[in-house]
Scaffold this motif. Sequence first.
Motif: not given
Length: 253
Positions: A40-50
């Motif tokens: 939950a920390f874009p653009p480092f670690n996040f979900f794009r859809g699933p």
Amino acid sequence: MRPSRLLLASMLVLLASSAEARTLDDIKKNGKIVIATEGAFPPFNFFRGPVLTGFEVDLAEAMAKRMGVAIEWRALSFDALLAGLRQDRWDLVIASFGITEERSKAVTFTNPHYCSGGIVVSKDPAIRTPADLVGKTVAVQTGSTYLENVSKLTGLKEVKNFPKDTDCRSALVNGRVDAWVTDRFVAKAALASSASAGLRAGDFVFVERIACAVKQGNASLAQAVNEALAGLMADGTYEAISRKWMNEDIRCR
Ligand code: ARG
């Protein structure tokens, strides 16, 4: 019924072995490294859809490839990540953790995979420096270095903390706070992805070096990660991943 001595003894053995971090050899034998992040920390670690994605996800995949292992990803709330290392629930954490003295007492950090810092984000052009935060309400993520450093500033009206950094962004966009302190590249991405929100990036509140964490004392794994990272930095892979997400090379210099 009283447990037998044998049962007690085997329970102790189990306890002892589960308290042991997996060494590089254990991980290689198993073929899989368990890596935890937040997502939950874009653009480092996040979900794009699933799909879990981002700079740190790509970087970890490239490091694992160099180490000859596959990744089993776990996504958890930010505040659970370092605690889980201590309990051997995963081998490594990559979630934009800044290296701090406090955290270094609890986990072992690898070499940094980028250098950044917390900046002031606001919709109000008059709020751009740490000094401008006097009398203001500021949103920061719970357990983050943003909270730690903003708390050192004097004269703020209120520091509101949210479990997720993306909730801080929403609070600012919706006008519930005057400012948001977050990573400069997170801010850059937020400004680009929601141009209509009218967010503005201001000055640094502090700078930090961001690294992966392993269980305290897991030297073989830390060294393998350092070697993999150095290799990627030398062969152009790191720069390509960094440019893909950030349009620039964000390694520490
Ligand atoms: N760099 C900051 C820290 O070290 C924030 C990290 C936030 N990471 C995340 N995955 N939300 O605390």
